[in-house]
Design a protein around this motif. Structure first.
Motif, PDB file in Angstrom:
ATOM      1  N   TYR A 149      59.443 -92.354  10.980  1.00 29.31           N
ATOM      2  CA  TYR A 149      58.225 -92.801  10.308  1.00 29.31           C
ATOM      3  C   TYR A 149      57.692 -91.714   9.376  1.00 29.31           C
ATOM      4  CZ  TYR A 149      58.168 -95.985  14.376  1.00 29.31           C
ATOM      5  OH  TYR A 149      58.492 -96.888  15.354  1.00 29.31           O
ATOM      6  N   ALA A 150      57.682 -90.482   9.857  1.00 33.70           N
ATOM      7  CA  ALA A 150      57.158 -89.373   9.055  1.00 33.70           C
ATOM      8  C   ALA A 150      58.008 -89.137   7.817  1.00 33.70           C
ATOM      9  CB  ALA A 150      57.079 -88.109   9.895  1.00 33.70           C
ATOM     10  N   ALA A 151      59.341 -89.189   7.994  1.00 35.57           N
ATOM     11  CA  ALA A 151      60.234 -89.012   6.845  1.00 35.57           C
ATOM     12  C   ALA A 151      59.985 -90.093   5.802  1.00 35.57           C
ATOM     13  CB  ALA A 151      61.687 -89.049   7.311  1.00 35.57           C
ATOM     14  N   PHE A 152      59.838 -91.324   6.251  1.00 32.59           N
ATOM     15  CA  PHE A 152      59.584 -92.423   5.321  1.00 32.59           C
ATOM     16  C   PHE A 152      58.231 -92.256   4.637  1.00 32.59           C
ATOM     17  CE2 PHE A 152      57.383 -96.499   4.727  1.00 32.59           C
ATOM     18  CZ  PHE A 152      58.165 -97.040   3.731  1.00 32.59           C
ATOM     19  N   GLY A 153      57.183 -91.960   5.434  1.00 34.68           N
ATOM     20  CA  GLY A 153      55.851 -91.808   4.849  1.00 34.68           C
ATOM     21  C   GLY A 153      55.812 -90.739   3.781  1.00 34.68           C
ATOM     22  N   PHE A 154      56.421 -89.576   4.082  1.00 33.04           N
ATOM     23  CA  PHE A 154      56.400 -88.477   3.119  1.00 33.04           C
ATOM     24  C   PHE A 154      57.207 -88.820   1.866  1.00 33.04           C
ATOM     25  CE2 PHE A 154      58.526 -84.794   1.301  1.00 33.04           C
ATOM     26  CZ  PHE A 154      57.424 -84.058   0.900  1.00 33.04           C
ATOM     27  N   THR A 155      58.423 -89.327   2.048  1.00 35.43           N
ATOM     28  CA  THR A 155      59.275 -89.624   0.897  1.00 35.43           C
ATOM     29  C   THR A 155      58.682 -90.735   0.053  1.00 35.43           C
ATOM     30  OG1 THR A 155      61.181 -89.048   2.281  1.00 35.43           O
ATOM     31  CG2 THR A 155      61.635 -90.116   0.191  1.00 35.43           C
ATOM     32  N   LEU A 300      64.952 -95.358  14.086  1.00 35.36           N
ATOM     33  CA  LEU A 300      65.068 -94.068  13.414  1.00 35.36           C
ATOM     34  C   LEU A 300      66.045 -94.165  12.248  1.00 35.36           C
ATOM     35  CD1 LEU A 300      64.590 -90.990  13.244  1.00 35.36           C
ATOM     36  CD2 LEU A 300      66.465 -90.712  14.882  1.00 35.36           C
ATOM     37  N   ALA A 301      67.206 -94.777  12.486  1.00 35.73           N
ATOM     38  CA  ALA A 301      68.204 -94.923  11.427  1.00 35.73           C
ATOM     39  C   ALA A 301      67.669 -95.766  10.274  1.00 35.73           C
ATOM     40  CB  ALA A 301      69.481 -95.542  11.983  1.00 35.73           C
ATOM     41  N   LEU A 302      66.909 -96.811  10.590  1.00 38.43           N
ATOM     42  CA  LEU A 302      66.335 -97.670   9.553  1.00 38.43           C
ATOM     43  C   LEU A 302      65.405 -96.883   8.635  1.00 38.43           C
ATOM     44  CD1 LEU A 302      65.630-100.453   8.299  1.00 38.43           C
ATOM     45  CD2 LEU A 302      63.881-100.681  10.079  1.00 38.43           C
ATOM     46  N   TYR A 303      64.498 -96.111   9.223  1.00 40.50           N
ATOM     47  CA  TYR A 303      63.530 -95.379   8.410  1.00 40.50           C
ATOM     48  C   TYR A 303      64.172 -94.209   7.677  1.00 40.50           C
ATOM     49  CZ  TYR A 303      59.382 -97.925   9.923  1.00 40.50           C
ATOM     50  OH  TYR A 303      58.440 -98.900  10.116  1.00 40.50           O
ATOM     51  N   LEU A 304      65.150 -93.550   8.304  1.00 38.66           N
ATOM     52  CA  LEU A 304      65.842 -92.479   7.592  1.00 38.66           C
ATOM     53  C   LEU A 304      66.657 -93.044   6.433  1.00 38.66           C
ATOM     54  CD1 LEU A 304      67.075 -90.149  10.487  1.00 38.66           C
ATOM     55  CD2 LEU A 304      65.110 -89.831   8.970  1.00 38.66           C
ATOM     56  N   GLY A 305      67.236 -94.216   6.627  1.00 35.01           N
ATOM     57  CA  GLY A 305      67.960 -94.857   5.540  1.00 35.01           C
ATOM     58  C   GLY A 305      67.040 -95.211   4.381  1.00 35.01           C
ATOM     59  N   LEU A 306      65.858 -95.759   4.696  1.00 33.11           N
ATOM     60  CA  LEU A 306      64.884 -96.057   3.647  1.00 33.11           C
ATOM     61  C   LEU A 306      64.445 -94.788   2.931  1.00 33.11           C
ATOM     62  CD1 LEU A 306      62.627 -98.705   5.438  1.00 33.11           C
ATOM     63  CD2 LEU A 306      64.207 -99.112   3.555  1.00 33.11           C
ATOM     64  N   SER A 307      64.271 -93.703   3.692  1.00 31.31           N
ATOM     65  CA  SER A 307      63.874 -92.428   3.092  1.00 31.31           C
ATOM     66  C   SER A 307      64.938 -91.917   2.135  1.00 31.31           C
ATOM     67  CB  SER A 307      63.600 -91.391   4.187  1.00 31.31           C
ATOM     68  OG  SER A 307      62.594 -91.835   5.072  1.00 31.31           O
ATOM     69  N   LEU A 309      67.145 -93.697   0.536  1.00 30.66           N
ATOM     70  CA  LEU A 309      67.153 -94.569  -0.638  1.00 30.66           C
ATOM     71  C   LEU A 309      66.007 -94.221  -1.587  1.00 30.66           C
ATOM     72  CD1 LEU A 309      68.340 -97.010  -2.095  1.00 30.66           C
ATOM     73  CD2 LEU A 309      66.856 -98.482  -0.702  1.00 30.66           C
ATOM     74  N   LEU A 310      64.839 -93.979  -1.037  1.00 31.40           N
ATOM     75  CA  LEU A 310      63.697 -93.592  -1.870  1.00 31.40           C
ATOM     76  C   LEU A 310      63.940 -92.264  -2.566  1.00 31.40           C
ATOM     77  CD1 LEU A 310      60.791 -94.592   0.535  1.00 31.40           C
ATOM     78  CD2 LEU A 310      61.207 -95.580  -1.723  1.00 31.40           C
ATOM     79  N   ALA A 311      64.519 -91.310  -1.830  1.00 29.85           N
ATOM     80  CA  ALA A 311      64.825 -90.011  -2.437  1.00 29.85           C
ATOM     81  C   ALA A 311      65.806 -90.173  -3.595  1.00 29.85           C
ATOM     82  CB  ALA A 311      65.381 -89.057  -1.393  1.00 29.85           C
ATOM     83  N   ALA A 312      66.795 -91.041  -3.432  1.00 33.93           N
ATOM     84  CA  ALA A 312      67.757 -91.286  -4.506  1.00 33.93           C
ATOM     85  C   ALA A 312      67.077 -91.890  -5.733  1.00 33.93           C
ATOM     86  CB  ALA A 312      68.875 -92.208  -4.010  1.00 33.93           C
TER      87      ALA A 312
END
Length: 323
Positions: A149-155, A300-307, A309-312
């Motif tokens: 969640y934190a990785a997604f929120g920040f990214t 966890l994998a879902l949100y890290l994957g979204l993160s 993708l957003l970073a890309a």
């Protein structure tokens, strides 16, 4: 680059460190008090509301990280024009953004992981006694999922700031959007991470009296709040007749409004007694508690994957469109 990113982030880091220390002191004290209790069977009643309050509060952490750490990260640079100074010193744009995302993203994940570990430890005796850490609110404040969640929120905050290019609008948008995502995932996606178990439960008068609610706003044959031990109930059908058809609204309302007076006790009294005579049942879908850690890993994998993708998207955007 890493040292410069940390220097620019020092005020936010200081505030976060102070809040983390205060939260850690409170959670360690709370966990010690819980473990000092002699009658563990009473823990859910004593600390259940506290755990819900803490879980709801911790649910705001990713939104706060996104709004106050992520959104200003790039938007503030673009507003003030300081990004041009960095780029004119032969620092590639993508490297500049990648370093910021990596350093501060890992910091955000560490903060969320620490808070989650402390709350998981403090709440463990309560969760064990209640047999419930899988519900929508509690699940998001336990285990390893909050790291995602934190990785997604920040990214999401950083990329939104890059796209919006204005700090305050980006902060407001990120805060609301992250909360919306955290509401949508538990209700729309999480119940389907793995095929649900199915069970048919007879609706005797005693079973109906164990429900939290009976009927709907429109008067439909709905029973709510039924529980299955050591499981998260994801769906409960309407009241069904022995042939599998839905109980008619007319028959339900007759028992609900005009049940024969029998002096029956329980939450729903004569209504439950009337419905209990109709040989009704409900079909329930549930996720057993043994799936807690597989669900944590999936989320966890879902949100890290979204993160990722957003970073890309951010790395593509900053190279091609930002000047």
């Amino acid at each position: 680059m890493i040292r410069m990113s940390l220097r620019q982030f020092r005020i936010q880091a200081l505030v976060g460190a102070v809040l983390l220390i205060l939260a850690a002191i409170y959670l360690i004290h709370l966990g010690s008090d819980i473990r000092a209790a002699r009658d563990t069977s009473r823990l859910p009643g004593q600390y259940g509301q506290t755990m819900l309050f803490l879980a709801a509060g911790f649910g705001l952490v990713p939104a706060l990280i996104g709004a106050f750490w992520g959104a200003p990260l790039i938007a503030r640079e673009l507003e003030s024009g300081t990004h041009r100074l960095v780029w004119n010193q032969s620092v590639p744009r993508r490297r500049w953004l990648a370093v910021k995302l990596m350093v501060l993203g890992l910091t955000s994940m560490a903060v969320a992981g620490t808070l989650s570990a402390l709350l998981t430890w403090a709440a463990a005796p309560v969760d064990q006694a209640a047999g419930d850490r899988f519900s929508a609110i509690l699940f998001g404040a336990r285990g390893i999922a909050p790291i995602g969640y934190a990785a997604f929120g920040f990214t999401f905050g950083a990329v939104t700031g890059l796209l919006v290019r204005r700090t305050l609008p980006a902060m407001a948008l990120v805060f609301l959007a992250v909360i919306a995502v955290q509401f949508a995932v538990p209700n729309l996606l999480r119940p389907h991470f793995m095929p649900a178990e199915q069970v048919t439960v007879p609706m005797s008068a005693d079973a109906i009296n164990q429900a939290r609610s009976l009927g709907s706003i429109t008067g439909g044959p709905v029973v709510g709040g039924l529980e299955i031990p050591d499981a998260w109930v994801t769906n409960t059908s309407k009241l069904l007749t022995p042939d599998g058809r839905q109980l008619s609204d007319t028959a339900f309302n007759e028992c609900f409004n005009n049940a024969p007076k029998t002096g029956a006790t329980g939450t729903f009294g004569d209504t439950a007694a009337c419905l209990g005579k109709l040989d009704l049942h409900v079909d329930m879908a549930y996720q057993p508690n043994r799936r807690f850690w597989p669900f944590q890993l999936i989320e966890l994998a879902l949100y890290l994957g979204l993160s990722a993708l957003l970073a890309a998207v951010g790395l593509w955007r900053i190279q091609r469109r930002v000047s």
